[in-house]
Design an enzyme around this catalytic site. Sequence first.
Site, PDB file in Angstrom:
ATOM      1  CG  HIS A 273     -10.123   0.515  -0.634  1.00 27.69           C
ATOM      2  ND1 HIS A 273      -8.952   1.109  -0.210  1.00 27.69           N
ATOM      3  CD2 HIS A 273     -11.126   1.241  -0.107  1.00 27.69           C
ATOM      4  CE1 HIS A 273      -9.251   2.165   0.531  1.00 27.69           C
ATOM      5  NE2 HIS A 273     -10.562   2.264   0.616  1.00 27.69           N
TER       6      HIS A 273
ATOM      7  CG  ASP B  65      -2.209   0.699   1.014  1.00 30.43           C
ATOM      8  OD1 ASP B  65      -2.409   1.254  -0.073  1.00 30.43           O
ATOM      9  OD2 ASP B  65      -3.043   0.693   1.949  1.00 30.43           O
TER      10      ASP B  65
ATOM     11  CB  CYS C  58      -6.344   2.520  -2.115  1.00 30.71           C
ATOM     12  SG  CYS C  58      -5.123   3.264  -1.041  1.00 30.71           S
TER      13      CYS C  58
ATOM     14  CG  ASP D  28      -1.990   0.885  -3.638  1.00 29.51           C
ATOM     15  OD1 ASP D  28      -0.990   1.586  -3.366  1.00 29.51           O
ATOM     16  OD2 ASP D  28      -3.060   0.935  -2.984  1.00 29.51           O
TER      17      ASP D  28
HETATM   18 CA   LIG Z   1      -2.729   2.810  -1.717  1.00 30.65          CA
END
Ligand SMILES: [Ca+2]
Length: 474
Positions: free
Chosen positions: A140, A47, A86, A322
């Site tokens: 997500h 992330d 995201c 991401d």
């Molecule tokens: Ca992200």
Amino acid sequence: MGQNEILRREFLRLGAAGAMGGLPLRALHAAAGSSEPRLNVLFITVDDWRNEAGCYGVPEIHTPNIDRLAARGMRFDRAYCQFSICNPSRTSLLTGLRPDTTRVLDNTVHFRKVLPDVVTLPQLFRQNGWYTASYGKTFHVFGGADSQDVVGVNAGQSFDEAEIFKPTARGQQGEGRNLTGGEVRWCSWKAAEGDDEDQPDGQNARAAVRFLEQRRDRPFFLALGFHKPHDPFIAPKKYFDLYPVDSIKLPQDPSGRAPDLPHAIGSGWRTAFDRFTDRERREFKRAYYAGTSFMDAQLGKVLDALDSFQLWDKTIVVMLGDHGYHLGERGWWNKNTLFDLSARSPLLVWAPGMKAAGRPCTRLVEFVDLYPTLAELGGLRPPANLEGRSFVPLLADPQRLWKQAAYTQVGRGRGAQGRSVRTDRWRYTEWAEGREGIELYDQVRDPSEWHNLARDPGHAAVAKELSALLKEKS
Ligand SMILES: [Ca+2]
């Protein structure tokens, strides 16, 4: 060579790439040393990890395990997400569809609400007999940093099992602070007490190692979603100790003050960032580095398990961030822009039998290409409506001519979209179809994208051609 000629040659590449076939799957599977062609997949999503690692030319960050994976497989130097936040990015890459097709354009819409019947990448493997699991954040996660939202990760459809872990009470203790005095809630760091497994990512790694040990007798698709270096910047203290705060280098703005972001979101955030002292800037970047090194150490445990259980020759490994991130460039400390810093992301790929193992690739690839790539490597027929193209041929020859363009977009309220196209030479961006701004950057002469050439008469022709290229995917 004139600009038109450069673009014409880039256009020709599309035709050239379209005529190329993939690596013979049989050869890949034979190289895997098995009559059973069903390779495992380890799909690692990180992330908010930008191209910040030793293997990406940043020696001051400590990432020995990322570097180890890059040395074994292929490091992609120009991989682009399709949306630089995201949920839209992950939805796009896990469905193989561009954001305008998924219609998931923000962090509030779960993809099953608008795409109830779409077959996701892990779901395709599940339907074909693979055991699929997700630990951490793959799709997500809704509900904030402490959420254990397994609905969000699509358990039961995409995955046979899914789990999201929480920090222990000890892991929530430690020294740190909010860098904006609390004004921007997420903008805080903490050098936590306890050890790796007091944090969700340590538990992610532990679960993944157990999974690899238990499931190694049947094909699997394991999605492993590391939460760090995403905010809030919490990691065990030992990872902060790798980086004395005074050693952190800050980005240099050649103009003396960062120019405004086009269509900046979170203007309140920007005001708070503008008040940062250099000490606070260093603390922010240090905390991001600590989170990255913490994540890297967890990755190391998983790579060690691939060694111990002798899984490398039957397991495809993909690792990506991401989307990208700004660490102070243009005064911005977040994602959600259309500069290369935010649109470009790390991508590492290992496939058993790949001819070009250990070599980097500088060709343009898009995250929407991952679905058809993994389907091909797995010997599976993907859905017919996918919008990317398998880059399996690059795993054999990373220098062959390939895609001419990569597309990234962001949203800016009231449905307005910023859309950007990246070619070998240029980045071209239109805000609200150009009504609210146009940008053009020469990536060769100006890789930091400081000088907008969109209104320069000498670049009118190239801007026009890139506008047409942008509309091909808009
Ligand atoms: Ca992200």
